[in-house]
Scaffold this motif. Sequence first.
Motif, PDB file in Angstrom:
ATOM      1  N   GLU A  12       0.801  -1.223   0.000  1.00 38.48           N
ATOM      2  CA  GLU A  12       0.000   0.000   0.000  1.00 38.48           C
ATOM      3  C   GLU A  12       0.839   1.282   0.000  1.00 38.48           C
ATOM      4  O   GLU A  12       0.292   2.375   0.048  1.00 38.48           O
ATOM      5  N   GLU A  13       2.154   1.175   0.007  1.00 34.98           N
ATOM      6  CA  GLU A  13       3.010   2.362   0.119  1.00 34.98           C
ATOM      7  C   GLU A  13       3.965   2.479  -1.063  1.00 34.98           C
ATOM      8  O   GLU A  13       4.236   1.503  -1.748  1.00 34.98           O
ATOM      9  N   ASP A  14       4.487   3.721  -1.266  1.00 30.60           N
ATOM     10  CA  ASP A  14       5.531   3.955  -2.260  1.00 30.60           C
ATOM     11  C   ASP A  14       5.112   3.379  -3.612  1.00 30.60           C
ATOM     12  O   ASP A  14       4.030   3.669  -4.098  1.00 30.60           O
ATOM     13  N   ALA A 202      -2.565  18.863  -1.409  1.00 29.50           N
ATOM     14  CA  ALA A 202      -2.965  18.675  -2.810  1.00 29.50           C
ATOM     15  C   ALA A 202      -1.897  17.883  -3.570  1.00 29.50           C
ATOM     16  O   ALA A 202      -0.804  17.632  -3.063  1.00 29.50           O
ATOM     17  N   ASP A 203      -2.229  17.505  -4.802  1.00 32.78           N
ATOM     18  CA  ASP A 203      -1.316  16.757  -5.666  1.00 32.78           C
ATOM     19  C   ASP A 203      -0.409  17.754  -6.395  1.00 32.78           C
ATOM     20  O   ASP A 203      -0.854  18.468  -7.291  1.00 32.78           O
ATOM     21  N   LYS A 225      -1.974   9.358  -2.229  1.00 34.86           N
ATOM     22  CA  LYS A 225      -2.564  10.367  -1.332  1.00 34.86           C
ATOM     23  C   LYS A 225      -1.865  10.408   0.026  1.00 34.86           C
ATOM     24  O   LYS A 225      -1.789  11.450   0.674  1.00 34.86           O
ATOM     25  N   ARG A 226      -1.349   9.265   0.461  1.00 36.25           N
ATOM     26  CA  ARG A 226      -0.650   9.231   1.745  1.00 36.25           C
ATOM     27  C   ARG A 226       0.591  10.125   1.694  1.00 36.25           C
ATOM     28  O   ARG A 226       0.877  10.881   2.612  1.00 36.25           O
ATOM     29  N   MET A 230       1.838  13.554   3.757  1.00 37.66           N
ATOM     30  CA  MET A 230       3.126  13.578   4.471  1.00 37.66           C
ATOM     31  C   MET A 230       4.009  14.752   4.058  1.00 37.66           C
ATOM     32  O   MET A 230       4.655  15.377   4.886  1.00 37.66           O
ATOM     33  N   TYR A 231       4.028  15.032   2.751  1.00 41.57           N
ATOM     34  CA  TYR A 231       4.971  16.009   2.230  1.00 41.57           C
ATOM     35  C   TYR A 231       4.355  17.405   2.139  1.00 41.57           C
ATOM     36  O   TYR A 231       3.164  17.591   2.311  1.00 41.57           O
TER      37      TYR A 231
END
Length: 282
Positions: A12-14, A202-203, A225-226, A230-231
């Motif tokens: 589910e990550e990266d 936002a993206d 979206k995660r 975070m960033y």
Amino acid sequence: YYFPCQRWLAVEEDDGQIVRELVPVDEAFVKKDTENDGQSLATLGLEQKAKSTTYTVKVKTGDKKNAGTDANVFITLYGSKDDTGMVSLKASKINKNKFERGKVDEFTVESVDIGDLKKIKIGHDNKGNSTGWFLEWVEIDAPSLGQCLKFPCGRWLDKSEDDGAIERIIFPAVLQTTEYIPFVPYEITVYTSDIFGAGTDADVFIVLYGSDGICTRQKSLCLNKREQRMYFERNSVNQFIVELEDVGDIIEKIRIGHNSAGLNSGWHLDRVAIRRLLPNGK
């Protein structure tokens, strides 16, 4: 030997991979990096990423009765220098239920440079309720090579169909190979301002412009979206390694923005630093 990673091994990550190839870095580099406050070990993860190649793998399941599979599917890419080892295709970027009849699934595979792609091996573990699978084709886009290759199959991977094989070695169809200018990795460092409400969920996307009107495609800096949550926080520094079209030695301008989605979309951007990475990772 020091093998930093500093990245997720999680579906589910990266990029969804649960196996990573790591290359060693110099011991002095590790010590220098850990002494540097403000510079976290995450930099080493980015150094790793800069030395690796990203492949986009599309897989088409045939439009036949019972063509889909619930088994675990794996792929190995073989190049002129090396191979990727067996990679599980776990996290489709397009469909929640992957390998369904008539559908195309997309995956990201990352590895050290294996050279020119020569063949692939794809198969499944025959586990689950409906395991038999009719594979139409596999398409592999290798930006660092400037090639998109089609691997036609059109056969069952099923113990009770065809020849009973559940894995196959497939070679690329030469006439269906698309060539383009190879991509290069850029290190993009984004500084968000230290004022109230500066951060965004936002993206965020970027476009790089070189001389003679050359520009890259629009590229999102976050993979999901995660990462967007975070960033780009207030007073943060975020670094990304992004493979993009080579705009040459001079970057004349950039376009950076976001899609204004989410509750906290407004963003106060301080500055952006960009480094075009050479093949040896410098």
